[in-house]
Design a protein around this motif. Structure first.
Motif, PDB file in Angstrom:
ATOM      1  N   GLU A  62      73.238  52.068  15.857  1.00  0.00           N
ATOM      2  CA  GLU A  62      71.967  51.540  16.337  1.00  0.00           C
ATOM      3  C   GLU A  62      70.866  52.580  16.168  1.00  0.00           C
ATOM      4  OE1 GLU A  62      70.688  48.701  19.929  1.00  0.00           O
ATOM      5  OE2 GLU A  62      71.933  50.380  20.486  1.00  0.00           O
ATOM      6  N   GLN A  63      69.693  52.115  15.734  1.00  0.00           N
ATOM      7  CA  GLN A  63      68.549  52.991  15.577  1.00  0.00           C
ATOM      8  C   GLN A  63      67.584  52.774  16.731  1.00  0.00           C
ATOM      9  OE1 GLN A  63      67.239  51.764  11.675  1.00  0.00           O
ATOM     10  NE2 GLN A  63      68.201  53.546  10.754  1.00  0.00           N
ATOM     11  N   TRP A  64      66.868  53.847  17.076  1.00  0.00           N
ATOM     12  CA  TRP A  64      65.944  53.814  18.189  1.00  0.00           C
ATOM     13  C   TRP A  64      64.542  54.154  17.715  1.00  0.00           C
ATOM     14  CZ3 TRP A  64      67.456  52.187  22.939  1.00  0.00           C
ATOM     15  CH2 TRP A  64      68.821  52.064  23.142  1.00  0.00           C
ATOM     16  N   PHE A  65      63.548  53.608  18.390  1.00  0.00           N
ATOM     17  CA  PHE A  65      62.147  53.787  18.034  1.00  0.00           C
ATOM     18  C   PHE A  65      61.343  54.101  19.289  1.00  0.00           C
ATOM     19  CE2 PHE A  65      64.146  51.045  15.007  1.00  0.00           C
ATOM     20  CZ  PHE A  65      63.632  51.426  13.782  1.00  0.00           C
ATOM     21  N   TYR A  66      60.178  54.739  19.081  1.00  0.00           N
ATOM     22  CA  TYR A  66      59.255  54.976  20.173  1.00  0.00           C
ATOM     23  C   TYR A  66      58.048  54.084  19.945  1.00  0.00           C
ATOM     24  CZ  TYR A  66      56.182  57.167  23.507  1.00  0.00           C
ATOM     25  OH  TYR A  66      55.340  57.388  24.563  1.00  0.00           O
ATOM     26  N   CYS A  67      57.757  53.208  20.878  1.00  0.00           N
ATOM     27  CA  CYS A  67      56.632  52.290  20.766  1.00  0.00           C
ATOM     28  C   CYS A  67      55.364  52.978  21.257  1.00  0.00           C
ATOM     29  CB  CYS A  67      56.891  51.023  21.580  1.00  0.00           C
ATOM     30  SG  CYS A  67      55.487  49.887  21.577  1.00  0.00           S
ATOM     31  N   LEU A  68      54.399  53.135  20.341  1.00  0.00           N
ATOM     32  CA  LEU A  68      53.131  53.770  20.687  1.00  0.00           C
ATOM     33  C   LEU A  68      52.277  52.873  21.578  1.00  0.00           C
ATOM     34  CD1 LEU A  68      52.400  55.141  17.135  1.00  0.00           C
ATOM     35  CD2 LEU A  68      53.009  56.505  19.149  1.00  0.00           C
ATOM     36  N   LYS A  69      52.430  51.590  21.415  1.00  0.00           N
ATOM     37  CA  LYS A  69      51.639  50.620  22.178  1.00  0.00           C
ATOM     38  C   LYS A  69      52.029  50.616  23.657  1.00  0.00           C
ATOM     39  CE  LYS A  69      50.275  45.766  21.955  1.00  0.00           C
ATOM     40  NZ  LYS A  69      50.452  44.505  21.223  1.00  0.00           N
ATOM     41  N   HIS A  70      53.322  50.680  23.921  1.00  0.00           N
ATOM     42  CA  HIS A  70      53.819  50.584  25.295  1.00  0.00           C
ATOM     43  C   HIS A  70      54.320  51.907  25.876  1.00  0.00           C
ATOM     44  CE1 HIS A  70      54.307  46.416  23.673  1.00  0.00           C
ATOM     45  NE2 HIS A  70      53.618  46.192  24.773  1.00  0.00           N
ATOM     46  N   GLY A  71      54.477  52.929  25.016  1.00  0.00           N
ATOM     47  CA  GLY A  71      54.974  54.214  25.489  1.00  0.00           C
ATOM     48  C   GLY A  71      56.417  54.154  25.935  1.00  0.00           C
ATOM     49  N   THR A  72      57.200  53.306  25.253  1.00  0.00           N
ATOM     50  CA  THR A  72      58.596  53.126  25.627  1.00  0.00           C
ATOM     51  C   THR A  72      59.515  53.304  24.427  1.00  0.00           C
ATOM     52  OG1 THR A  72      58.439  50.748  25.225  1.00  0.00           O
ATOM     53  CG2 THR A  72      58.029  51.506  27.472  1.00  0.00           C
ATOM     54  N   VAL A  73      60.777  53.521  24.720  1.00  0.00           N
ATOM     55  CA  VAL A  73      61.810  53.608  23.693  1.00  0.00           C
ATOM     56  C   VAL A  73      62.412  52.218  23.538  1.00  0.00           C
ATOM     57  CG1 VAL A  73      64.045  54.632  23.148  1.00  0.00           C
ATOM     58  CG2 VAL A  73      62.275  56.019  24.221  1.00  0.00           C
TER      59      VAL A  73
END
Length: 65
Positions: free
Chosen positions: A4-15
């Motif tokens: 599984e790959q993970w991302f950081y959402c700039l819009k919500h400040g969440t992983v």
């Protein structure tokens, strides 16, 4: 170990995982949740490193190989 790959959402400040927000609003992929949580810190470190290399280049130094 998960694929599984993970991302950081700039819009919500969440992983989030791949099924999160659109690509334009996030950084990644990262190999795990903890690394994705450090995305802004990692980006800052990389930017500072590249800025340092640019300054050395502009000053006429050979810089690191």
């Amino acid at each position: 170990m998960s694929d599984e790959q993970w991302f950081y959402c700039l819009k919500h400040g969440t992983v989030e995982t791949a099924d999160g927000c659109r690509s334009a609003d996030r950084l990644g992929p990262y190999p795990d949740r903890a690394t994705a949580a450090r995305a802004l810190e990692i980006a800052k470190e990389r930017t500072e490193s590249e800025d340092r290399k640019d300054r050395e280049w502009n000053a006429g130094g050979s810089g690191p190989s």
